[in-house]
Design a protein around this motif. Sequence first.
Motif, PDB file in Angstrom:
ATOM      1  N   ASP A 183      25.811  20.373  64.355  1.00 33.84           N
ATOM      2  CA  ASP A 183      26.092  19.368  65.383  1.00 33.84           C
ATOM      3  C   ASP A 183      27.108  18.325  64.926  1.00 33.84           C
ATOM      4  O   ASP A 183      27.544  17.486  65.722  1.00 33.84           O
ATOM      5  CB  ASP A 183      24.808  18.683  65.860  1.00 33.84           C
ATOM      6  N   THR A 184      27.512  18.376  63.639  1.00 36.56           N
ATOM      7  CA  THR A 184      28.491  17.419  63.109  1.00 36.56           C
ATOM      8  C   THR A 184      29.446  18.142  62.169  1.00 36.56           C
ATOM      9  O   THR A 184      28.995  18.875  61.283  1.00 36.56           O
ATOM     10  CB  THR A 184      27.794  16.275  62.348  1.00 36.56           C
ATOM     11  N   PRO A 214      31.557  24.497  69.486  1.00 28.81           N
ATOM     12  CA  PRO A 214      32.323  23.629  70.393  1.00 28.81           C
ATOM     13  C   PRO A 214      31.628  22.314  70.738  1.00 28.81           C
ATOM     14  O   PRO A 214      32.298  21.344  71.116  1.00 28.81           O
ATOM     15  CB  PRO A 214      32.491  24.512  71.647  1.00 28.81           C
ATOM     16  N   GLN A 215      30.315  22.254  70.613  1.00 28.79           N
ATOM     17  CA  GLN A 215      29.588  21.036  70.974  1.00 28.79           C
ATOM     18  C   GLN A 215      29.461  20.047  69.817  1.00 28.79           C
ATOM     19  O   GLN A 215      28.950  18.941  70.010  1.00 28.79           O
ATOM     20  CB  GLN A 215      28.179  21.407  71.475  1.00 28.79           C
ATOM     21  N   ALA A 216      29.907  20.453  68.633  1.00 24.77           N
ATOM     22  CA  ALA A 216      29.712  19.596  67.455  1.00 24.77           C
ATOM     23  C   ALA A 216      30.603  18.353  67.507  1.00 24.77           C
ATOM     24  O   ALA A 216      31.764  18.419  67.922  1.00 24.77           O
ATOM     25  CB  ALA A 216      30.010  20.383  66.193  1.00 24.77           C
ATOM     26  N   ARG A 217      30.043  17.260  67.068  1.00 24.46           N
ATOM     27  CA  ARG A 217      30.813  16.021  66.934  1.00 24.46           C
ATOM     28  C   ARG A 217      31.784  16.175  65.774  1.00 24.46           C
ATOM     29  O   ARG A 217      31.417  16.687  64.713  1.00 24.46           O
ATOM     30  CB  ARG A 217      29.835  14.871  66.664  1.00 24.46           C
ATOM     31  N   LYS A 249      21.837  19.921  55.684  1.00 24.88           N
ATOM     32  CA  LYS A 249      22.288  21.276  55.385  1.00 24.88           C
ATOM     33  C   LYS A 249      22.309  22.159  56.641  1.00 24.88           C
ATOM     34  O   LYS A 249      23.171  23.027  56.776  1.00 24.88           O
ATOM     35  CB  LYS A 249      21.387  21.907  54.310  1.00 24.88           C
ATOM     36  N   ARG A 250      21.382  21.950  57.509  1.00 23.21           N
ATOM     37  CA  ARG A 250      21.297  22.762  58.728  1.00 23.21           C
ATOM     38  C   ARG A 250      22.352  22.346  59.751  1.00 23.21           C
ATOM     39  O   ARG A 250      22.926  23.205  60.431  1.00 23.21           O
ATOM     40  CB  ARG A 250      19.903  22.618  59.338  1.00 23.21           C
ATOM     41  N   SER A 251      22.636  21.059  59.838  1.00 27.16           N
ATOM     42  CA  SER A 251      23.379  20.547  60.997  1.00 27.16           C
ATOM     43  C   SER A 251      24.803  20.096  60.708  1.00 27.16           C
ATOM     44  O   SER A 251      25.560  19.817  61.643  1.00 27.16           O
ATOM     45  CB  SER A 251      22.612  19.361  61.603  1.00 27.16           C
ATOM     46  N   ALA A 302      24.144  14.855  49.123  1.00 21.95           N
ATOM     47  CA  ALA A 302      24.138  15.825  50.212  1.00 21.95           C
ATOM     48  C   ALA A 302      25.099  16.947  49.869  1.00 21.95           C
ATOM     49  O   ALA A 302      26.160  16.709  49.295  1.00 21.95           O
ATOM     50  CB  ALA A 302      24.548  15.160  51.530  1.00 21.95           C
ATOM     51  N   ASN A 303      24.736  18.156  50.259  1.00 28.26           N
ATOM     52  CA  ASN A 303      25.516  19.316  49.827  1.00 28.26           C
ATOM     53  C   ASN A 303      25.551  20.390  50.919  1.00 28.26           C
ATOM     54  O   ASN A 303      25.145  21.515  50.704  1.00 28.26           O
ATOM     55  CB  ASN A 303      24.894  19.878  48.537  1.00 28.26           C
ATOM     56  N   PRO A 304      26.048  20.055  52.122  1.00 27.29           N
ATOM     57  CA  PRO A 304      26.181  21.091  53.142  1.00 27.29           C
ATOM     58  C   PRO A 304      27.387  21.979  52.846  1.00 27.29           C
ATOM     59  O   PRO A 304      28.118  21.753  51.873  1.00 27.29           O
ATOM     60  CB  PRO A 304      26.406  20.280  54.422  1.00 27.29           C
ATOM     61  N   ILE A 305      27.613  22.977  53.681  1.00 38.24           N
ATOM     62  CA  ILE A 305      28.757  23.870  53.469  1.00 38.24           C
ATOM     63  C   ILE A 305      30.069  23.130  53.714  1.00 38.24           C
ATOM     64  O   ILE A 305      30.235  22.453  54.731  1.00 38.24           O
ATOM     65  CB  ILE A 305      28.706  25.073  54.428  1.00 38.24           C
TER      66      ILE A 305
END
Length: 353
Positions: free
Chosen positions: A9-10, A31-34, A61-63, A109-112
Amino acid sequence: MSRSPLAIDTIYLEPAAEASPRGQEILARFPQARRIAVPSHWNIPDLHGNAGSAEDWLRIKRSTLVLGVKKGLGLRPNGRSAHFIAPSSSNGCAMACAYCYVPRRKGYANPITLFANTDEIGHAIARHAHRQGPLPAPDQIDERSWVYDIGENGDLSVDALACDSVRDLVALFRGLPNAKGSFATKFVNPDLLAYAPEGRTRIRFSLMPERVAKVVDVRTSPILTRIAAIDDFVRAGYEVHVNFSPVILYEGWEADWRDLFRVLDAGIGAAARAQLGAEIIFLTHNAALHAVNLRWHPRAEDWLWRPDIQETKRSEGGQENLRYRSGWKGRWLDRFRRLLAAELPYCRVRYAF
């Protein structure tokens, strides 16, 4: 089939990445992600420097996704799991293994982070492979080809949910007669079965006893799911190996690994057995990661934090990490290898550490 670990979402993004074809492909999938513009994928204070993110580890990590441009395209020698470490097409992961080394450098934090210039990464690998010529002689890494680790800092099976970079890398090695790609994974993505690797990509499924994995391998495919996928990936044209990693020591570890070896043996067919190789990697931990884990997943530290049998050692990258005490680790590794040889005599050990 494993449930998708992504619900983006971000997206934090560098302007150059947003303008690229790969960047546009990734943005079109969410397409809906900020969208939040940032000057550098590596330095996002609201994300990496925010101490409050530790308690929000799993949601981030999920969002959250970061989209950047890979600056350094150099390849470096390895000599252990692969001959060379290729420039990464990503950094970070949507899964949350409690022992992962990548967040030790990133902070809270360690998202992709996906890199949009994967065409340049592919060109760098191809140029390097062409300069190498044939592999001079068989070695512990491979019998015929130079092997390039293309997933050192992430999990490409998850990255493939967000873009076609992994498909392109598999296609690249399909056209390099002297080179082979390699990456480890803890996520079963059936989309990869259609990539037609033709034996030029090695996928390494990471395995450990199920009762430990349930605690420390957070948001990954179950161990039995990974084992069940091995025959499918062999049929699809991958060379499939396993990583026994990390080996975590506790009371009863040998019995648990013996059970796992027997489940693996029963779960794969003759074709998989004939080409099976393994890496054995004992746990490396870190005091800073221990402190972060205590804030979001303290149960994992019951398995990972064992100062009574661990010692501090400086890594090749200059960090002070915790590893099992050197005098004892060699004995434990020998016991592990003897157990493996007794249960899976056809599984050759390519690398043990």
